[in-house]
Every structure is written in C-alpha cells, then in structure tokens.
Design a protein around this motif. Structure first.
Motif, PDB file in Angstrom:
ATOM      1  N   THR A   1       0.856  -1.188   0.000  1.00  0.00           N
ATOM      2  CA  THR A   1       0.000   0.000   0.000  1.00  0.00           C
ATOM      3  C   THR A   1       0.887   1.231   0.000  1.00  0.00           C
ATOM      4  O   THR A   1       2.088   1.150   0.287  1.00  0.00           O
ATOM      5  CB  THR A   1      -0.908   0.047   1.250  1.00  0.00           C
ATOM      6  OG1 THR A   1      -0.095   0.359   2.400  1.00  0.00           O
ATOM      7  CG2 THR A   1      -1.647  -1.264   1.460  1.00  0.00           C
ATOM      8  N   THR A   2       0.302   2.371  -0.267  1.00  0.00           N
ATOM      9  CA  THR A   2       1.074   3.610  -0.242  1.00  0.00           C
ATOM     10  C   THR A   2       1.419   4.028   1.178  1.00  0.00           C
ATOM     11  O   THR A   2       2.196   4.952   1.376  1.00  0.00           O
ATOM     12  CB  THR A   2       0.320   4.743  -0.959  1.00  0.00           C
ATOM     13  OG1 THR A   2      -0.964   4.900  -0.351  1.00  0.00           O
ATOM     14  CG2 THR A   2       0.175   4.448  -2.436  1.00  0.00           C
ATOM     15  N   ASN A   3       0.874   3.338   2.177  1.00  0.00           N
ATOM     16  CA  ASN A   3       1.229   3.611   3.575  1.00  0.00           C
ATOM     17  C   ASN A   3       2.403   2.771   4.058  1.00  0.00           C
ATOM     18  O   ASN A   3       2.929   3.012   5.140  1.00  0.00           O
ATOM     19  CB  ASN A   3       0.025   3.369   4.499  1.00  0.00           C
ATOM     20  CG  ASN A   3      -1.024   4.434   4.338  1.00  0.00           C
ATOM     21  OD1 ASN A   3      -0.700   5.594   4.132  1.00  0.00           O
ATOM     22  ND2 ASN A   3      -2.277   4.043   4.413  1.00  0.00           N
ATOM     23  N   ASP A   4       2.815   1.768   3.299  1.00  0.00           N
ATOM     24  CA  ASP A   4       3.949   0.941   3.703  1.00  0.00           C
ATOM     25  C   ASP A   4       5.226   1.763   3.713  1.00  0.00           C
ATOM     26  O   ASP A   4       5.463   2.591   2.829  1.00  0.00           O
ATOM     27  CB  ASP A   4       4.131  -0.245   2.743  1.00  0.00           C
ATOM     28  CG  ASP A   4       3.181  -1.373   3.044  1.00  0.00           C
ATOM     29  OD1 ASP A   4       3.113  -1.793   4.207  1.00  0.00           O
ATOM     30  OD2 ASP A   4       2.520  -1.841   2.101  1.00  0.00           O
ATOM     31  N   VAL A   5       6.044   1.505   4.726  1.00  0.00           N
ATOM     32  CA  VAL A   5       7.348   2.142   4.842  1.00  0.00           C
ATOM     33  C   VAL A   5       8.381   1.185   4.261  1.00  0.00           C
ATOM     34  O   VAL A   5       8.341  -0.017   4.518  1.00  0.00           O
ATOM     35  CB  VAL A   5       7.677   2.452   6.319  1.00  0.00           C
ATOM     36  CG1 VAL A   5       9.088   2.994   6.455  1.00  0.00           C
ATOM     37  CG2 VAL A   5       6.674   3.438   6.885  1.00  0.00           C
TER      38      VAL A   5
END
Length: 193
Positions: free
Chosen positions: A35-39
């Motif tokens: 996801t675009t929230n993954d670091v």
C-alpha cells in the motif's frame, strides 16, 4: 517483470500529493499487497540526508569543506577533505573493514571508528570517483561530533521535522514492506538482513 516484489511512488505538487500508487506485495510469505502507507528501507538515501546535514554545518561555519576529515575525526585516514568525501573522491575503500557482506553484521559505532586503521586507500584522494559507504558513515560521525547530538536526533531536528517527513525514521512504524533480495539468476526472493 522487473524482479521487485513491490514498489510505491507518489507525486507532490505545492506540498500536496497529486498521485500515488503501490504495486506488488509488501510481504511475499503472506502475499499482503503493498500500500502507499507501507514504509520501505531507506538505504543509501541516508547519504543525501548526511550531505544535507554536513552542508548545513558548513553554512553555519562549523565545518570547512576544504578541511581534512581528520580535522573533525582524528581517526580518519590522512588526506581526504570534507568536499572529497561528499563527492566520493576520497579513495577510501567502499565498506568498513571486516566481512560485512559475508556476516551481514554491521559494525557498532565503536567498532567502525576502532577499525579505521585497517581501512585502505584504494586510490589517491581526489584521483577518481569511488563510491564509499564507509566515508559517508564517517561524515555521519563528524555530524554527531560537531553537533553534539546523536545522528537520529540531529536528522530529526534539522531535516525530517522541517520537511514534514513524519513516516521517515531510523526505526520505522508499521505498516512496513519487508526488505527482499531477488536473486538475479533464479528470481528467488530472499529476506534481506
């Protein structure tokens, strides 16, 4: 197609995200979609942060670009300057002394500095471009000694906070994308230590 388990990207304009997308899986074992929230691990981008910190200290008159590294770090090899270090022109070996790639164990700060006497000059300073993770670790040490702060604290205060990089840190918070190495010959995915 490009042997990457996942990738995430976004475009900013005037401080706003105008486009973002994540493709692939953040965890191969569970097939969890990225996801675009993954670091993601930051890797060598820390060199950019270190260069920013050094140049901030240069602009404040606390570091001189033409000064030898030894001015701020007496344990450093003789000859290379701060400017050479920032430009990968020191001639110092690529990695810290030891078997880092075999053991996948990074040296402690004390071991890094203590083992500098074993570091080799593979080229004369200023002779030719030669990438060196070791030299940027030394620049990070110089930033700490000159600022009197830990690398994490000085980075947070001088770079991450002012830029609003709330999800960028030395100790990332979940969700995170697992770090992988994809073998170039077999396309086998392995955990990257």
């Amino acid at each position: 197609e490009q042997r990457m388990p996942s990738v995430s990207a976004c475009v900013f304009r005037d401080g706003e995200i105008v486009w973002e997308r994540a493709l692939g899986v953040a965890d191969v074992a569970t097939s969890r979609a990225a996801t675009t929230n993954d670091v993601y691990r930051i890797g060598s981008i820390t060199k950019t942060f270190t260069a920013i910190l050094v140049m901030q200290l240069v602009s404040e008159g606390l570091i001189e670009l033409e000064a030898p590294l030894r001015t701020y770090l007496p344990e450093a090899p003789v000859g290379p300057t701060i400017r050479m270090a920032l430009s990968h022109l020191t001639g110092v070996q690529r990695e810290p002394p030891g078997e880092i790639w075999e053991s996948m164990q990074s040296p402690t700060r004390e071991e890094l500095i203590g083992d500098l006497e074993d570091a080799e000059l593979v080229l004369r300073p200023g002779e030719q471009w030669h990438y060196s993770n070791l030299v940027f670790a030394l620049l990070g040490e110089i930033v700490m000694r000159v600022s009197g702060e830990s690398y994490e604290d000085v980075l947070q205060r001088r770079v991450l906070d002012p830029l609003g990089l709330a999800r960028t840190s030395m100790s990332p918070a979940a969700p995170t994308a697992s770090p992988y190495f994809v073998d170039p010959y077999t396309d086998t995915v392995r955990d990257e230590p």
